[in-house]
Write a protein that holds these residues in place. Structure first.
Motif, PDB file in Angstrom:
ATOM      1  N   GLU A 232       0.859  -1.184   0.000  1.00 48.25           N
ATOM      2  CA  GLU A 232       0.000   0.000   0.000  1.00 48.25           C
ATOM      3  C   GLU A 232       0.894   1.232   0.000  1.00 48.25           C
ATOM      4  O   GLU A 232       1.773   1.375   0.857  1.00 48.25           O
ATOM      5  CB  GLU A 232      -0.924   0.036   1.214  1.00 48.25           C
TER       6      GLU A 232
ATOM      7  N   ILE B 275       0.533   5.450  -0.163  1.00 49.38           N
ATOM      8  CA  ILE B 275      -0.356   6.619  -0.119  1.00 49.38           C
ATOM      9  C   ILE B 275       0.471   7.841  -0.483  1.00 49.38           C
ATOM     10  O   ILE B 275       1.473   8.157   0.181  1.00 49.38           O
ATOM     11  CB  ILE B 275      -0.995   6.789   1.262  1.00 49.38           C
TER      12      ILE B 275
ATOM     13  N   VAL C 191      -2.403  12.751  -7.932  1.00 49.04           N
ATOM     14  CA  VAL C 191      -2.718  11.814  -9.009  1.00 49.04           C
ATOM     15  C   VAL C 191      -1.541  11.685  -9.971  1.00 49.04           C
ATOM     16  O   VAL C 191      -1.122  10.585 -10.347  1.00 49.04           O
ATOM     17  CB  VAL C 191      -3.991  12.254  -9.761  1.00 49.04           C
TER      18      VAL C 191
ATOM     19  N   GLN D 151      -5.417  -1.644  -7.702  1.00 43.46           N
ATOM     20  CA  GLN D 151      -6.438  -0.711  -7.241  1.00 43.46           C
ATOM     21  C   GLN D 151      -5.812   0.655  -6.995  1.00 43.46           C
ATOM     22  O   GLN D 151      -4.746   0.756  -6.373  1.00 43.46           O
ATOM     23  CB  GLN D 151      -7.091  -1.237  -5.958  1.00 43.46           C
ATOM     24  N   ILE D 152      -6.469   1.711  -7.498  1.00 43.28           N
ATOM     25  CA  ILE D 152      -6.040   3.089  -7.268  1.00 43.28           C
ATOM     26  C   ILE D 152      -7.254   3.878  -6.808  1.00 43.28           C
ATOM     27  O   ILE D 152      -8.306   3.855  -7.448  1.00 43.28           O
ATOM     28  CB  ILE D 152      -5.452   3.729  -8.539  1.00 43.28           C
ATOM     29  N   ASN D 153      -7.113   4.570  -5.688  1.00 48.24           N
ATOM     30  CA  ASN D 153      -8.206   5.371  -5.136  1.00 48.24           C
ATOM     31  C   ASN D 153      -7.719   6.788  -4.896  1.00 48.24           C
ATOM     32  O   ASN D 153      -6.668   6.991  -4.270  1.00 48.24           O
ATOM     33  CB  ASN D 153      -8.695   4.776  -3.813  1.00 48.24           C
ATOM     34  N   GLY D 154      -8.474   7.780  -5.361  1.00 51.12           N
ATOM     35  CA  GLY D 154      -8.068   9.161  -5.114  1.00 51.12           C
ATOM     36  C   GLY D 154      -8.916  10.153  -5.874  1.00 51.12           C
ATOM     37  O   GLY D 154      -9.556   9.827  -6.875  1.00 51.12           O
TER      38      GLY D 154
ATOM     39  N   ARG E 116     -11.594  13.837  -5.746  1.00 51.06           N
ATOM     40  CA  ARG E 116     -12.978  14.077  -5.320  1.00 51.06           C
ATOM     41  C   ARG E 116     -13.836  14.701  -6.409  1.00 51.06           C
ATOM     42  O   ARG E 116     -15.047  14.603  -6.388  1.00 51.06           O
ATOM     43  CB  ARG E 116     -12.984  14.991  -4.081  1.00 51.06           C
TER      44      ARG E 116
ATOM     45  N   ALA F 287      -6.154  16.435  -6.680  1.00 49.21           N
ATOM     46  CA  ALA F 287      -6.234  15.521  -5.531  1.00 49.21           C
ATOM     47  C   ALA F 287      -5.043  15.702  -4.609  1.00 49.21           C
ATOM     48  O   ALA F 287      -3.910  15.864  -5.063  1.00 49.21           O
ATOM     49  CB  ALA F 287      -6.309  14.085  -6.015  1.00 49.21           C
TER      50      ALA F 287
ATOM     51  N   ARG G  64      -4.606  13.327  -2.166  1.00 53.05           N
ATOM     52  CA  ARG G  64      -4.330  12.003  -1.609  1.00 53.05           C
ATOM     53  C   ARG G  64      -4.706  10.932  -2.628  1.00 53.05           C
ATOM     54  O   ARG G  64      -5.814  10.937  -3.160  1.00 53.05           O
ATOM     55  CB  ARG G  64      -5.127  11.785  -0.320  1.00 53.05           C
ATOM     56  N   VAL G  65      -3.779  10.007  -2.875  1.00 53.21           N
ATOM     57  CA  VAL G  65      -4.050   8.863  -3.744  1.00 53.21           C
ATOM     58  C   VAL G  65      -3.504   7.608  -3.075  1.00 53.21           C
ATOM     59  O   VAL G  65      -2.372   7.586  -2.580  1.00 53.21           O
ATOM     60  CB  VAL G  65      -3.397   9.033  -5.133  1.00 53.21           C
ATOM     61  N   GLN G  66      -4.318   6.575  -3.063  1.00 54.39           N
ATOM     62  CA  GLN G  66      -3.924   5.297  -2.480  1.00 54.39           C
ATOM     63  C   GLN G  66      -3.678   4.293  -3.605  1.00 54.39           C
ATOM     64  O   GLN G  66      -4.521   4.110  -4.482  1.00 54.39           O
ATOM     65  CB  GLN G  66      -5.018   4.776  -1.559  1.00 54.39           C
TER      66      GLN G  66
END
Length: 398
Positions: free
Chosen positions: A189, A191, A209, A239-242, A244, A250, A252-254
């Motif tokens: 992981e 971040i 991003v 998996q990429i999450n970030g 809004r 952005a 923050r990107v996980q």
């Protein structure tokens, strides 16, 4: 002795098909194999084994006590859990649990383990030493082996065998691999922490991003130029999450991924190697990061002597045409490796592929097996167990 083992197995064949189909119809997810465990315990008890339930949370241990003339203790491990997959085989005995399926062959593994116990319990004369059958839960989430070991199942064990089905090998053929069979599999992981801002003014922000994209690209490129190509490493971000909103930069990107490697020495260096690259990417652009590297399971490293024993048992049972030497390891993972940290052992591939039609891969909703392979697995394991006590302790641990 081989003839006796084959005869007993042949007589048990209808019962083993019945067991496998029952297990296939009633799959249970990792850590929830309560009905499966109770069923396994019942079969083992009916064979006269000493049975203990609730080991490794949901696992079952059955001990077949030998004649007591040899202090060595052989373990045979099989796994029981199914996958969260909707079955589409159309079989009469297809899964009765919506969204749960034995798509990795653990129903066959369990059946082979039970069949081996049933055969060895009928041998005359009995084996000189004790066999401990380990029916493990939660292999698919790489937790069950650790739970079993924590509950002491490897105490006094001097050797261990296991089996895994393989649809690309014809039914009944035994696949033998020396050395690395599967990869170490770790979870990653990352971040990326930037500074939010308006999409029209990127110079006033730190775009998490864009930096995350640089991290992914740089890590993939660095593998090809900084890692030994003869010691493969595979890094996959699944998996990429970030972000809004489309017009908001952005902050923050996980990134979530898996890291696979075959060589223990390489595996040890990977957390530091990854962090150095991430830091070097983030620093020039004013970004920060958090990195969480979680060790999964190590690589399955088949012991030379135990693998030779398996191969010789298979060749004697089925002839050289019934044995396939596997020359390439898999970058899939198997928590059988956890047991190998406590005793020498070997896992073989049991061919379950149909010879007259296409075969679907493991974890496919239409995955099927040629059930004739079950007897091949049972005889191979049972005869390898017999041969284990014919080998001197020195040879098996050299």
């Amino acid at each position: 002795m081989l003839t006796q083992i084959k005869d007993i197995a042949a007589n048990l064949a209808p019962r083993l098909i019945e067991i496998r189909r029952h297990l296939h119809s009633h799959p249970e997810l990792s850590g929830q194999e309560f009905q499966t465990a109770a069923y396994v315990a019942g079969v083992l008890s009916s064979c006269g084994l000493h049975v203990k339930e609730g080991v490794g949370r949901v696992g079952v241990v059955g001990e077949l006590i030998g004649a007591g003339t040899d202090a060595r203790l052989l373990a045979i491990r099989t796994d029981m859990d199914a996958l969260p997959i909707f079955e589409r085989t159309g079989l009469e005995f297809a899964s009765r649990q919506d969204g749960v399926m034995h798509a990795c062959g653990h129903d066959v593994h369990t059946t082979v383990g039970l069949g081996t116990a049933m055969v060895l319990a009928q041998l005359e004369p009995p084996l000189p030493g004790t066999i401990r059958f380990l029916f493990q839960s939660a292999e698919e989430i790489a937790q069950g082996a650790r739970w079993m070991v924590q509950d002491g199942v490897m105490e006094r064990v001097t050797g261990i065998f296991s089996v895994h089905v393989f649809p690309s090998i014809p039914a009944g053929v035994i696949g033998v691999r020396y050395g690395a069979l599967t990869a170490a599999a770790d979870d990653l992981e990352i971040i990326i922490l930037g500074e939010s801002g308006h999409g029209a003014r990127p110079h006033e922000a730190v775009d998490a991003v864009w930096i995350a994209a640089q991290v992914v690209t740089t890590l993939q490129q660095a593998i090809s130029r900084t890692q030994n190509p003869l010691r493969p490493v595979v890094l996959t971000f699944g998996q990429i999450n970030g972000g809004r909103a489309p017009n908001v930069i952005a902050d923050r990107v996980q990134l979530l991924g898996t890291v696979r490697s075959l060589h223990p020495a390489t595996s040890e260096t990977l957390p530091g190697w990854i962090e150095q690259i991430v830091a070097n990417v983030c620093q020039p652009y004013g970004a920060r990061y958090e990195l969480h590297y979680r060790r999964g399971v190590p690589s399955v490293q088949n012991n030379m002597a135990m693998t030779q024993l398996l191969e010789s048992a298979a060749v004697e049972a089925w002839g050289s045409q019934g044995v396939q030497i596997i020359h390439e390891p898999s970058l899939g993972a198997e928590d059988f490796s956890v047991y190998l940290q406590h005793a020498p052992g070997s896992m073989f591939r049991l061919g379950v592929g149909f010879r007259d039609r296409p075969n679907y891969p493991l974890h496919h909703p239409q995955f099927e097996v040629d059930e004739s392979a079950i007897i091949a697995g049972v005889v191979t394991l049972a005869y390898a167990a017999y041969k284990y006590w014919q080998q001197s302790e020195h040879l098996l641990h050299s």
